[in-house]
Design an enzyme around this catalytic site. Structure first.
Site, mmCIF file in Angstrom:
data_model
loop_
_atom_site.group_PDB
_atom_site.id
_atom_site.type_symbol
_atom_site.label_atom_id
_atom_site.label_comp_id
_atom_site.label_asym_id
_atom_site.label_seq_id
_atom_site.Cartn_x
_atom_site.Cartn_y
_atom_site.Cartn_z
ATOM 1 N N GLU A 85 5.844 4.521 0.712
ATOM 2 C CA GLU A 85 6.369 4.296 2.054
ATOM 3 C C GLU A 85 5.258 4.543 3.061
ATOM 4 O OE1 GLU A 85 8.658 5.727 5.809
ATOM 5 O OE2 GLU A 85 7.344 6.929 4.571
ATOM 6 N N ASP B 283 7.215 9.434 0.414
ATOM 7 C CA ASP B 283 7.243 9.436 1.868
ATOM 8 C C ASP B 283 5.825 9.600 2.430
ATOM 9 O OD1 ASP B 283 9.329 9.792 4.142
ATOM 10 O OD2 ASP B 283 7.897 11.421 4.517
#
Lengths: 675, 675
Positions: A422, A393
């Site tokens: 990401e 993330d």
């Protein structure tokens, strides 16, 4: 293997010893990333095609070899390089193990080859070559000393023969002898070999470059309004597998913090029942190495990992390096957080926005080393429990040197581990994360809607040096992104975005069930957030909804799996379609055994038609007779003629074709059809 | 200079110490050659414009500095870099000394800048910034400790102010203070700085990139059939200088060998009077450090060097590393030559051609180190006698590592020495010689005749990375090359080839008097060798021939010298001319103060006309009113209107224009004209 390879040295060593005789230059090697600062990426089963400029001074013939080895020790394997044009040489080596390969290029003056070429010229000019034969004999004599086995005897014989009367009378026999050339190619040792620097290739398992991902919230897998569990996810596996996905990716499963917990639709205040965001990691129940009690136990987790495998699915875990104020780290390692002058801990901000439910880790802390080690240990903890894929993330909000270090550390012992970045940020940062070691990367695909945008973006990704290290993973939606296109196009746009994602690159994914159920309502107009987003609340989905796209998705994934052209090595090329709403491109397997042509109507509201122009010769298509277009989505077959053909796509009934181009061949199947 | 610059370290050192906090990436620096393997080239007076990608993780503001220094020791100077777009930054540094410069880029997170930006956002959002002011005060406090002089007091005051009531009441005063920003830009020390690798720029004297060369055979400078001498050359200097040349280049002046001496027109057998080729170097009279007795003495030589300087001419010597069989080296250093099995020494060959008058040096000898040292000593010998420019004969037939070594060695002590590579070979070898250190290079210009060829070749040379290291020197003819174009076009083609050579690049040269006298007869049809070439015999030239191009040449050189646009920094751009026989290009000074437009009729036989199209905005030309085209060759002036204008060129009267474009300005001169 000739002895020069075993004796090869690097350039620095050469320079001190025999640089004065090292006459060949090796430069401009492709592929390489930033002059070898970063590895190129490949997967098992690929071969690495290497080119370089190799040349020397004067008129002598040069020769070049491509050297490679697995790991950074052990013996180098070599293969001969072939000259192309303009001093460019080419060679290749196969990669069949997961890990790091090294490769480099050696070049040298081929004195025997030069001698042989010149001998032929002298003979052709009718010159006396008596002395030249002795020059050759001396070269052969030197080779005798390095040769082994029977070759040694053969070479000694040639040495003798070159000095004899018959050679002088019939020199042409010498100049044309294949046997002598072959012996000398094995044993003639060059005076001095020049070597390039050593370059590196990271070789992943095939899933790194060809994978279909499915993302879902475990807590939404429950029934009857109850918080879903890992057991519920286990029960959901047949559904996911039936759609043909390879990877099941689940958002963080750790305990969710309570302090400043966000309510539904990102409300600043949560009400008692609100479940909070899974990315608000850490509570009194534990942190990044714990499982949220409502989801189940570590045993449940390991059961899920195992059962998934049985369904051909691999579980990918979310790694989000941030903490809720309740995270144990806050108490145990205050040195990893930034203090404000009032003694409070700095929460996340993007001024004037405040995210008081999140404490970022302070990578500028004096204690950065212990922080790095702890973060590494989180990966290792889950690797020990069977995880081999991590979706990371927001890696762009943590230092790039950290990623290079931690991925390198983990892959040293676990080279099969994959990392998906990401990072939705500026292009150079995304590319640098890929260079630093991320195996796959999210892209701007969600916001590339028009033909011009798609063509430009995917040409850049596939036809520049980006392809050596940046592996796109295309997502039409994510829990964070309900792009505008999906908000207004209805079912046809979900179909076309799926087809584009699944066929423009090797890796793609969807966030479901909202994708297959066509969720299209944003929290507010102009927003890309889902209304009633699963990020902040539970949802229970009716998987048997009649309007579900699950069968269409299953068909598309089946087509992908059955098509070498759609695998990562399939070369992408855009073709002319005389309508801005119609995009047309082909994917071609490297051996041309499979060619897929995708035609998509980008307008979800109207029927669109276009004349499509194909490069016949490039695709190996016949100009003088029809060829068959087999729509793999509908199984319909069309006969096309020549390079321009007409396409018409109706959004409601079928907004896209995925054609396999069937060139006439002698197979029984084609025979049957043409019959 | 802020202290971080004095404290800067290289990346490796940083990594071991503070890598964990080094959050900024610096990559993709331009200019650089082969990732810094070779230096870029500049001349004194240039500035080096450097760009790089600089970015970090997260949302913090980054800052970057360009560091440079002269030599590889001493203090780094720094200058601030400015962001362009897409994480690209730019900066520049001037180079004003001959020698090597180093440069690199440092990037860091600008914590103060980030704080200030965010403070303004918080204030605008009406937030309480009491704690933020204390965060800023801490940053200022840290700067106090590094600051010196009065700045220290000022910063201490700000530290105090930030903690006071007034700051909380009027935070906008703080957020907008230029004084505080300025103080902090001087003394705020970043937590961790990332540095690029160090790159190098070779800085030559200006002659390296802007020079007009004149080549002549000293032995042809005599009178009354006598062998010319260096004294005769001295007498020829006013003639050469009157044409406006900078460099007088003379073929080898060493004793010419007798064994296998070539006769007139390269005859295999010389007759007793034949003078042989000056490139057949060495006899009982000496070798590469001796002067041919017929040419004169070392005193004559040094007198020539001095007198030339008085005429604004610099003498360039020919360095040809090869020996006649009579060269003293053959006797004194047999180890530097290759022996054949019959005991003879290997002569030069390009089978089946034999050059028995030349013994090549064997660079693969075991004694390569003593050979390299001796060759280096030849350069030093002539440097000691006043020579600073060497034209090197066939460098591509000697090892590339040798050139890199010897040029590096010589330039370390004599950075003002220039080397011109006479390598007519494959492009990559020519470019590598330039990378290895040659200051200038011969080119394919002699064989680039058509508009397409010229446009392609000079676009490549000036608009790719070649421009960073490869400095073309354009020769329409040489003693070895009478190109086909000069054989058939008569006087107009000599004029146009001169104009092209003199205006397409900074360096050019001619071989005279054959050039100014229009020599055009080859030894045999299809040959590029001159008939009765001066390479093998004496010639005595009538310098006052009425058909001599000397006045035209003088005019062209005068135009060159008077035009900043035609100097090396003048940017070359080709423009559309609607006739394949008419080529049109501009050269523009970097500050746009001078724009020259060259239009050439490439057809020496027929009048040609064309409509020429200019990019008005790019050249700063007015769309709404006429502008003046001043032909510097004829002094004629034309008024042009708009972007398309008509050109007509008659080969016999004037096959080329060299226009200065005069945009209307307020100068008295223009006023007068427009009056």
């Amino acid at each position: 293997m000739p002895s020069y390879v075993r004796m090869s040295r690097n350039t620095t060593e050469l320079f001190s010893e025999i640089a004065g005789r090292s006459r060949v230059v090796v430069e401009n090697i492709t592929p390489q990333v930033d002059a070898g600062r970063f590895p190129i990426k490949r997967v098992v089963g690929d071969s690495v095609a290497v080119e370089a400029d190799v040349f020397g001074d004067g008129h002598d013939i040069v020769a070049a070899a491509l050297l490679h080895r697995f790991g950074d020790g052990g013996e180098w394997h070599h293969s001969v390089m072939r000259p192309l044009v303009n001093d460019r040489w080419t060679g290749e080596f196969p990669v069949d193990q997961v890990g790091e390969y090294q490769y480099k290029i050696a070049g040298w003056v081929d004195r025997f080859g030069t001698w042989k070429r010149d001998l032929a010229k002298r003979i052709a000019a009718g010159q006396d070559v008596a002395v030249e034969l002795l020059v050759g004999a001396d070269l052969v004599h030197a080779a005798v000393e390095t040769a082994q086995g029977r070759d040694r005897e053969y070479l000694a014989e040639w040495d003798h023969r070159l000095r004899g009367d018959r050679a002088r009378q019939q020199p042409r026999e010498i100049a044309e002898s294949e046997e002598l050339s072959s012996l000398m190619s094995r044993w003639h040792r060059p005076v001095a070999t020049s070597e390039s620097r050593t370059l590196t290739a990271t070789v992943d398992r095939p899933l790194a470059s060809f994978s279909a991902w499915y993302e879902m919230f475990p807590r939404s897998a429950g029934k009857n309004g109850k918080h879903g569990t890992l057991k519920d996810v286990e029960a959901r596996l047949p559904y996911v597998a039936s759609m043909g996905f390879d990877v099941l990716y689940i958002p963080p499963i750790h305990p969710v913090g309570r302090a400043h917990r966000k309510g539904r639709n990102n409300a600043e205040q949560a009400v008692p029942d609100d479940v909070g965001s899974p990315w608000g990691i850490g509570s009194e129940d534990g942190g990044h190495k714990s499982i949220h009690p409502s989801l189940g136990t570590m045993d449940d987790f390991q059961s899920l990992v195992r059962t998934a495998q049985g369904h051909g699915l691999e579980l990918a875990l979310d790694i989000a390096f941030q903490c809720s104020p309740d995270h144990p780290y806050v108490r145990e390692h205050p040195e990893w957080f930034r203090k404000r002058p009032d003694g409070t801990i700095q929460y996340a901000e993007n001024p004037p926005k405040k995210y008081q439910d999140i404490y970022p880790l302070d990578f500028e802390t004096d204690a950065w080393e212990s922080l790095w080690q702890e973060l590494k240990s989180i990966f290792l903890f889950w690797i020990d429990r069977g995880i081999r894929i991590f979706r990371v993330d927001n890696p762009h909000t943590k230092p790039l040197p950290f990623w290079e270090w931690v991925i390198g550390e983990i892959r040293r012992d676990h080279p099969d581990v994959l990392f998906l970045a990401e990072a939705f940020t500026r292009p150079k940062i995304m590319y640098r994360l890929a260079k630093a070691g991320f195996s796959q990367s999210y892209t701007y695909f969600a916001w590339r809607d028009t033909k011009w945008e798609l063509t430009k973006y995917f040409t850049d990704l596939t036809q520049t040096s980006l392809r050596e290290f940046f592996r796109p993973n295309l997502w039409p939606n994510t829990p964070d992104i309900l792009p505008e296109s999906l908000q207004f196009g209805g079912r046809p746009v979900f179909m076309t975005r799926l087809v584009l994602a699944a066929t423009l690159a090797g890796n793609y994914g969807i966030y479901g069930p909202p994708f297959e159920h066509g969720w299209s309502i944003p929290r507010e107009p102009g927003s890309e957030e889902y209304l009633n987003s699963e990020k902040y609340q539970l949802h229970q989905h009716d998987l048997e909804r009649p309007d579900s796209l699950k069968d269409f998705i299953a068909r598309v994934n089946e087509i992908r799996r059955g098509s070498p052209a759609l695998a990562h090595r399939g070369v992408l090329k855009f073709h002319e379609a005389e309508n801005e709403q119609v995009i047309c491109y082909s994917r071609t397997a490297p051996d041309q055994s499979d060619i897929v042509l995708v035609v998509v109507n980008l307008d979800p509201h109207h029927r669109q038609s276009a004349w499509v122009t194909l490069p016949m010769e490039e695709l190996g298509l016949p100009i003088d007779r029809p060829y068959q277009m087999h729509d793999l989505l509908t199984d319909a077959r069309y006969l096309w003629h020549g390079n321009r053909n007409y396409i018409e796509l109706e959004p409601a009934s079928g907004p896209a074709h995925i054609f396999r181009i069937r060139r006439r061949s002698r197979s029984e199947r084609d025979f049957e059809y043409y019959l």
